[in-house]
Write a protein that holds these residues in place. Structure first.
Motif, PDB file in Angstrom:
ATOM      1  N   GLU A  76       0.837  -1.213   0.000  1.00 59.25           N
ATOM      2  CA  GLU A  76       0.000   0.000   0.000  1.00 59.25           C
ATOM      3  C   GLU A  76       0.865   1.253   0.000  1.00 59.25           C
ATOM      4  N   GLN A  77       1.934   1.252   0.808  1.00 59.03           N
ATOM      5  CA  GLN A  77       2.811   2.421   0.869  1.00 59.03           C
ATOM      6  C   GLN A  77       3.557   2.615  -0.455  1.00 59.03           C
ATOM      7  N   VAL A  78       3.955   1.515  -1.107  1.00 57.28           N
ATOM      8  CA  VAL A  78       4.614   1.619  -2.415  1.00 57.28           C
ATOM      9  C   VAL A  78       3.657   2.237  -3.432  1.00 57.28           C
ATOM     10  N   ARG A  79       2.404   1.829  -3.380  1.00 57.62           N
ATOM     11  CA  ARG A  79       1.413   2.399  -4.307  1.00 57.62           C
ATOM     12  C   ARG A  79       1.225   3.887  -4.050  1.00 57.62           C
ATOM     13  N   VAL A  80       1.137   4.265  -2.763  1.00 59.19           N
ATOM     14  CA  VAL A  80       0.995   5.691  -2.425  1.00 59.19           C
ATOM     15  C   VAL A  80       2.218   6.468  -2.894  1.00 59.19           C
ATOM     16  N   ASN A  81       3.418   5.908  -2.699  1.00 59.16           N
ATOM     17  CA  ASN A  81       4.647   6.586  -3.117  1.00 59.16           C
ATOM     18  C   ASN A  81       4.695   6.766  -4.630  1.00 59.16           C
ATOM     19  N   SER A  82       4.290   5.745  -5.375  1.00 62.37           N
ATOM     20  CA  SER A  82       4.303   5.877  -6.838  1.00 62.37           C
ATOM     21  C   SER A  82       3.283   6.915  -7.295  1.00 62.37           C
ATOM     22  N   ASP A  83       2.129   6.967  -6.633  1.00 60.96           N
ATOM     23  CA  ASP A  83       1.143   8.006  -6.965  1.00 60.96           C
ATOM     24  C   ASP A  83       1.707   9.394  -6.687  1.00 60.96           C
ATOM     25  N   LEU A  84       2.412   9.528  -5.567  1.00 60.22           N
ATOM     26  CA  LEU A  84       3.011  10.826  -5.239  1.00 60.22           C
ATOM     27  C   LEU A  84       4.126  11.193  -6.215  1.00 60.22           C
ATOM     28  N   GLU A  85       4.892  10.220  -6.690  1.00 61.01           N
ATOM     29  CA  GLU A  85       5.932  10.500  -7.685  1.00 61.01           C
ATOM     30  C   GLU A  85       5.314  11.004  -8.980  1.00 61.01           C
ATOM     31  N   VAL A  86       4.203  10.401  -9.383  1.00 55.39           N
ATOM     32  CA  VAL A  86       3.505  10.866 -10.588  1.00 55.39           C
ATOM     33  C   VAL A  86       3.010  12.293 -10.372  1.00 55.39           C
ATOM     34  N   GLN A  87       2.490  12.556  -9.185  1.00 56.04           N
ATOM     35  CA  GLN A  87       1.994  13.889  -8.877  1.00 56.04           C
ATOM     36  C   GLN A  87       3.140  14.905  -8.897  1.00 56.04           C
ATOM     37  N   VAL A  88       4.291  14.551  -8.354  1.00 51.83           N
ATOM     38  CA  VAL A  88       5.453  15.446  -8.347  1.00 51.83           C
ATOM     39  C   VAL A  88       5.900  15.728  -9.768  1.00 51.83           C
ATOM     40  N   SER A  89       5.940  14.696 -10.609  1.00 51.61           N
ATOM     41  CA  SER A  89       6.376  14.913 -11.996  1.00 51.61           C
ATOM     42  C   SER A  89       5.386  15.805 -12.744  1.00 51.61           C
ATOM     43  N   GLU A  90       4.098  15.679 -12.461  1.00 48.77           N
ATOM     44  CA  GLU A  90       3.111  16.545 -13.112  1.00 48.77           C
ATOM     45  C   GLU A  90       3.231  17.991 -12.628  1.00 48.77           C
ATOM     46  N   LEU A  91       3.435  18.158 -11.314  1.00 47.69           N
ATOM     47  CA  LEU A  91       3.507  19.514 -10.763  1.00 47.69           C
ATOM     48  C   LEU A  91       4.837  20.201 -11.079  1.00 47.69           C
ATOM     49  N   SER A  92       5.860  19.477 -11.425  1.00 48.89           N
ATOM     50  CA  SER A  92       7.159  20.100 -11.683  1.00 48.89           C
ATOM     51  C   SER A  92       7.435  20.315 -13.170  1.00 48.89           C
ATOM     52  N   LYS A  93       6.409  20.263 -13.996  1.00 44.67           N
ATOM     53  CA  LYS A  93       6.587  20.548 -15.430  1.00 44.67           C
ATOM     54  C   LYS A  93       6.897  22.034 -15.626  1.00 44.67           C
ATOM     55  N   TYR A  94       7.699  22.267 -16.640  1.00 45.33           N
ATOM     56  CA  TYR A  94       8.172  23.635 -16.903  1.00 45.33           C
ATOM     57  C   TYR A  94       7.006  24.588 -17.179  1.00 45.33           C
ATOM     58  N   GLU A  95       6.060  24.169 -17.985  1.00 43.29           N
ATOM     59  CA  GLU A  95       4.936  25.026 -18.355  1.00 43.29           C
ATOM     60  C   GLU A  95       4.128  25.442 -17.129  1.00 43.29           C
ATOM     61  N   ARG A  96       3.895  24.515 -16.211  1.00 48.34           N
ATOM     62  CA  ARG A  96       3.130  24.829 -15.016  1.00 48.34           C
ATOM     63  C   ARG A  96       3.889  25.816 -14.134  1.00 48.34           C
TER      64      ARG A  96
END
Length: 119
Positions: A76-96
């Protein structure tokens, strides 16, 4: 006659006592006391071993159950961590980041921009 009758009576009583003595048989025991003690000790060891075996199996079952619970929480924690990594990559895009900077009133000066490469 009375003597003869008495002798006959005494003779019959003697024969009865002899017959009674020969009829009395000693019972032979199936097991001797030593064998009984050895049997009880052996039975005690068997019972003790069975209890130990069952208690060890119960402990192993409990440990396996705990391991499965921990593995489930790790998954469960691995799944939460992977979801957070996806969220970090989306929020750290140059355009945003550029859009947020413009909303805050910052302007892009291309002469002051330094490019940083990640390895």
């Amino acid at each position: 006659m009375s003597n003869l009758a008495r002798e006959f009576q005494q003779q019959q009583q003697a024969e009865r006592t002899i017959q009674e003595r020969s009829i009395v048989k000693t019972k032979k025991q199936w097991l001797t006391p030593g064998e009984k003690i050895i049997g009880l000790v052996f039975t005690g060891f068997i019972c003790f071993g069975a209890v130990q075996l069952i208690s060890n199996q119960a402990e192993i079952y409990q440990v396996n159950k705990d391991i499965q619970v921990v593995q489930a929480s790790i998954n469960e924690q691995v799944r939460v961590n992977s979801d957070l990594e996806v969220q970090v990559s989306e929020l750290s895009k140059y355009e945003r980041i550029l859009e947020k900077a413009k909303q805050m009133g910052l302007v892009l000066n291309e002469n002051n921009v330094k490019v940083v490469h990640e390895k």
